[in-house]
Design a protein around this motif. Structure first.
Motif, PDB file in Angstrom:
ATOM      1  N   VAL A  92       0.871  -1.172   0.000  1.00 30.46           N
ATOM      2  CA  VAL A  92       0.000   0.000   0.000  1.00 30.46           C
ATOM      3  C   VAL A  92       0.906   1.219   0.000  1.00 30.46           C
ATOM      4  O   VAL A  92       1.738   1.385   0.900  1.00 30.46           O
ATOM      5  CB  VAL A  92      -0.918   0.027   1.234  1.00 30.46           C
ATOM      6  N   ALA A  93       0.747   2.038  -1.015  1.00 32.87           N
ATOM      7  CA  ALA A  93       1.572   3.248  -1.109  1.00 32.87           C
ATOM      8  C   ALA A  93       0.994   4.341  -0.214  1.00 32.87           C
ATOM      9  O   ALA A  93      -0.212   4.345   0.050  1.00 32.87           O
ATOM     10  CB  ALA A  93       1.631   3.723  -2.561  1.00 32.87           C
ATOM     11  N   PRO A  94       1.822   5.258   0.256  1.00 28.10           N
ATOM     12  CA  PRO A  94       1.304   6.364   1.069  1.00 28.10           C
ATOM     13  C   PRO A  94       0.246   7.149   0.320  1.00 28.10           C
ATOM     14  O   PRO A  94       0.415   7.488  -0.846  1.00 28.10           O
ATOM     15  CB  PRO A  94       2.555   7.219   1.321  1.00 28.10           C
ATOM     16  N   GLY A  95      -0.877   7.403   0.987  1.00 30.45           N
ATOM     17  CA  GLY A  95      -1.929   8.210   0.381  1.00 30.45           C
ATOM     18  C   GLY A  95      -2.700   7.531  -0.728  1.00 30.45           C
ATOM     19  O   GLY A  95      -3.393   8.181  -1.488  1.00 30.45           O
ATOM     20  N   SER A  96      -2.617   6.209  -0.821  1.00 30.80           N
ATOM     21  CA  SER A  96      -3.253   5.525  -1.949  1.00 30.80           C
ATOM     22  C   SER A  96      -4.620   4.950  -1.609  1.00 30.80           C
ATOM     23  O   SER A  96      -5.172   4.194  -2.382  1.00 30.80           O
ATOM     24  CB  SER A  96      -2.355   4.402  -2.470  1.00 30.80           C
ATOM     25  N   SER A  97      -5.134   5.267  -0.420  1.00 30.40           N
ATOM     26  CA  SER A  97      -6.482   4.833  -0.056  1.00 30.40           C
ATOM     27  C   SER A  97      -6.668   3.328  -0.128  1.00 30.40           C
ATOM     28  O   SER A  97      -7.585   2.845  -0.782  1.00 30.40           O
ATOM     29  CB  SER A  97      -7.524   5.513  -0.960  1.00 30.40           C
ATOM     30  N   TYR A  98      -5.826   2.615   0.499  1.00 34.54           N
ATOM     31  CA  TYR A  98      -5.946   1.165   0.679  1.00 34.54           C
ATOM     32  C   TYR A  98      -5.670   0.351  -0.582  1.00 34.54           C
ATOM     33  O   TYR A  98      -5.784  -0.855  -0.563  1.00 34.54           O
ATOM     34  CB  TYR A  98      -7.346   0.765   1.177  1.00 34.54           C
ATOM     35  N   LYS A  99      -5.314   0.993  -1.676  1.00 39.05           N
ATOM     36  CA  LYS A  99      -5.114   0.245  -2.912  1.00 39.05           C
ATOM     37  C   LYS A  99      -3.929  -0.702  -2.776  1.00 39.05           C
ATOM     38  O   LYS A  99      -2.819  -0.305  -2.470  1.00 39.05           O
ATOM     39  CB  LYS A  99      -4.875   1.229  -4.055  1.00 39.05           C
ATOM     40  N   LEU A 100      -4.180  -1.984  -3.024  1.00 38.50           N
ATOM     41  CA  LEU A 100      -3.146  -3.010  -2.909  1.00 38.50           C
ATOM     42  C   LEU A 100      -2.536  -3.286  -4.272  1.00 38.50           C
ATOM     43  O   LEU A 100      -3.262  -3.500  -5.244  1.00 38.50           O
ATOM     44  CB  LEU A 100      -3.741  -4.310  -2.374  1.00 38.50           C
ATOM     45  N   ILE A 101      -1.231  -3.313  -4.320  1.00 39.96           N
ATOM     46  CA  ILE A 101      -0.528  -3.722  -5.531  1.00 39.96           C
ATOM     47  C   ILE A 101       0.216  -5.004  -5.202  1.00 39.96           C
ATOM     48  O   ILE A 101       1.054  -5.025  -4.292  1.00 39.96           O
ATOM     49  CB  ILE A 101       0.437  -2.637  -6.014  1.00 39.96           C
ATOM     50  N   PHE A 102      -0.085  -6.055  -5.954  1.00 38.11           N
ATOM     51  CA  PHE A 102       0.407  -7.379  -5.617  1.00 38.11           C
ATOM     52  C   PHE A 102       1.724  -7.722  -6.298  1.00 38.11           C
ATOM     53  O   PHE A 102       2.012  -7.281  -7.413  1.00 38.11           O
ATOM     54  CB  PHE A 102      -0.635  -8.430  -6.011  1.00 38.11           C
ATOM     55  N   GLY A 103       2.500  -8.547  -5.608  1.00 35.89           N
ATOM     56  CA  GLY A 103       3.672  -9.159  -6.207  1.00 35.89           C
ATOM     57  C   GLY A 103       3.248 -10.349  -7.048  1.00 35.89           C
ATOM     58  O   GLY A 103       2.061 -10.689  -7.136  1.00 35.89           O
ATOM     59  N   SER A 104       4.231 -10.997  -7.627  1.00 39.96           N
ATOM     60  CA  SER A 104       3.952 -12.066  -8.591  1.00 39.96           C
ATOM     61  C   SER A 104       3.558 -13.387  -7.936  1.00 39.96           C
ATOM     62  O   SER A 104       3.011 -14.261  -8.593  1.00 39.96           O
ATOM     63  CB  SER A 104       5.164 -12.281  -9.495  1.00 39.96           C
ATOM     64  N   GLY A 105       3.823 -13.556  -6.656  1.00 38.54           N
ATOM     65  CA  GLY A 105       3.370 -14.735  -5.936  1.00 38.54           C
ATOM     66  C   GLY A 105       4.361 -15.886  -5.920  1.00 38.54           C
ATOM     67  O   GLY A 105       5.201 -16.030  -6.809  1.00 38.54           O
ATOM     68  N   THR A 106       4.248 -16.692  -4.868  1.00 36.70           N
ATOM     69  CA  THR A 106       5.030 -17.929  -4.733  1.00 36.70           C
ATOM     70  C   THR A 106       4.061 -19.074  -4.517  1.00 36.70           C
ATOM     71  O   THR A 106       3.211 -19.014  -3.634  1.00 36.70           O
ATOM     72  CB  THR A 106       5.987 -17.860  -3.528  1.00 36.70           C
ATOM     73  N   ARG A 107       4.195 -20.110  -5.350  1.00 36.80           N
ATOM     74  CA  ARG A 107       3.352 -21.294  -5.166  1.00 36.80           C
ATOM     75  C   ARG A 107       4.096 -22.280  -4.281  1.00 36.80           C
ATOM     76  O   ARG A 107       5.168 -22.765  -4.636  1.00 36.80           O
ATOM     77  CB  ARG A 107       3.036 -21.935  -6.521  1.00 36.80           C
TER      78      ARG A 107
ATOM     79  N   THR B 102      -7.924   0.029   9.638  1.00 31.52           N
ATOM     80  CA  THR B 102      -7.039  -1.045   9.224  1.00 31.52           C
ATOM     81  C   THR B 102      -6.865  -1.019   7.717  1.00 31.52           C
ATOM     82  O   THR B 102      -7.765  -0.636   6.982  1.00 31.52           O
ATOM     83  CB  THR B 102      -7.596  -2.417   9.663  1.00 31.52           C
ATOM     84  N   TYR B 103      -5.715  -1.428   7.273  1.00 34.77           N
ATOM     85  CA  TYR B 103      -5.450  -1.498   5.841  1.00 34.77           C
ATOM     86  C   TYR B 103      -5.708  -2.884   5.271  1.00 34.77           C
ATOM     87  O   TYR B 103      -5.660  -3.058   4.069  1.00 34.77           O
ATOM     88  CB  TYR B 103      -4.004  -1.107   5.554  1.00 34.77           C
ATOM     89  N   GLU B 104      -5.959  -3.869   6.144  1.00 36.40           N
ATOM     90  CA  GLU B 104      -6.159  -5.202   5.590  1.00 36.40           C
ATOM     91  C   GLU B 104      -7.507  -5.267   4.884  1.00 36.40           C
ATOM     92  O   GLU B 104      -8.439  -4.542   5.208  1.00 36.40           O
ATOM     93  CB  GLU B 104      -6.051  -6.274   6.663  1.00 36.40           C
ATOM     94  N   GLN B 105      -7.562  -6.138   3.904  1.00 37.08           N
ATOM     95  CA  GLN B 105      -8.764  -6.232   3.090  1.00 37.08           C
ATOM     96  C   GLN B 105      -9.335  -7.635   3.123  1.00 37.08           C
ATOM     97  O   GLN B 105      -8.625  -8.618   3.346  1.00 37.08           O
ATOM     98  CB  GLN B 105      -8.454  -5.829   1.648  1.00 37.08           C
ATOM     99  N   TYR B 106     -10.611  -7.698   2.865  1.00 34.50           N
ATOM    100  CA  TYR B 106     -11.315  -8.969   2.785  1.00 34.50           C
ATOM    101  C   TYR B 106     -11.692  -9.224   1.333  1.00 34.50           C
ATOM    102  O   TYR B 106     -12.210  -8.333   0.655  1.00 34.50           O
ATOM    103  CB  TYR B 106     -12.541  -8.952   3.698  1.00 34.50           C
TER     104      TYR B 106
END
Lengths: 112, 116
Positions: A92-107, B102-106
């Motif tokens: 979550v970037a500062p001031g981004s209103s909870y917007k999540l940017i995901f990494g590529s993931g590990t299986r 909270t910043y966590e999401q569902y």
């Protein structure tokens, strides 16, 4: 857009072993979160670490954060077959209103 | 705990038709919801931010006329894939933050869209 890469892309371990996954990101962050996804399902929040924190624990999970290197790691101790899933870091970037940017993931595959 | 539901869980439609996916927060209010798409064995790509009572904010490269988002109430956001084509086949997931503390999401359980 994706924030960064996770390493390794896939990990296969024996039950009881520890699993370590790494995440790198590109921009400044407010916090970094780890999520788990079982195949074909939604995501479950595991743990959140703030930018001013360096380490956090939750049960068998240990997360570290190095903001100077823009990286985080997730350690699962004493793994179980039920831990088999994909694991994603998200920032979550500062001031981004909870917007999540995901990494590529590990299986992760935990063999019984 | 907080739950987010999605409906339908799976949908198969013919090319050229439109499909609506619903995302509901079941025991909390969400002024903001997020829509993601996920291709097989890949990560989640944020498509848009759904804002209750106002227009959605789309990420770069996402066509707003193709993916219509409506957030008419504090517990419901809908994503409509208009004139769907096979390349729109994907797993669509919504999420909602629990609140300002909270910043966590569902996350919802996801909707598997197959366009034939």
């Amino acid at each position: 857009s994706q924030q960064g890469e996770e390493d390794p892309q896939a990990l296969s371990i024996q039950e009881g072993e520890n699993a370590t996954m790494n995440c790198s990101y590109k921009t400044s962050i407010n916090n970094l979160q780890w999520y788990r996804q079982n195949s074909g399902r939604g995501l479950v929040h595991l743990i959140l670490i703030r930018s001013n924190e360096r380490e956090k624990h939750s049960g068998r999970l240990r997360v570290t954060l190095d903001t100077s290197k823009k990286s985080s790691s997730l350690l699962i101790t004493a793994s179980r077959a039920a831990d088999t899933a994909s694991y994603f870091c998200a920032t979550v970037a500062p001031g981004s209103s909870y917007k999540l940017i995901f990494g590529s993931g590990t299986r992760l595959l935990v063999r019984p | 705990g907080a739950v987010v539901s999605q409906h339908p869980s799976r949908v198969i439609c013919k090319s050229g038709t439109s499909v609506k996916i619903e995302c509901r927060s079941l025991d909390f209010q969400a002024t903001t919801m997020f829509w993601y798409r996920q291709f097989p064995k890949q990560s989640l790509m944020l498509m848009a931010t759904s804002n209750e009572g106002s227009k959605a904010t789309y990420e770069q490269g996402v066509e707003k006329d193709k993916f219509l988002i409506n957030h008419a109430s504090l517990t419901l956001s809908t994503l409509t894939v208009t004139s769907a084509h096979p390349e729109d086949s994907s797993f669509y997931i919504c999420s909602a933050p629990l609140g300002t503390a909270t910043y966590e999401q569902y996350f919802g359980p996801g909707t598997r869209l197959t366009v034939t």
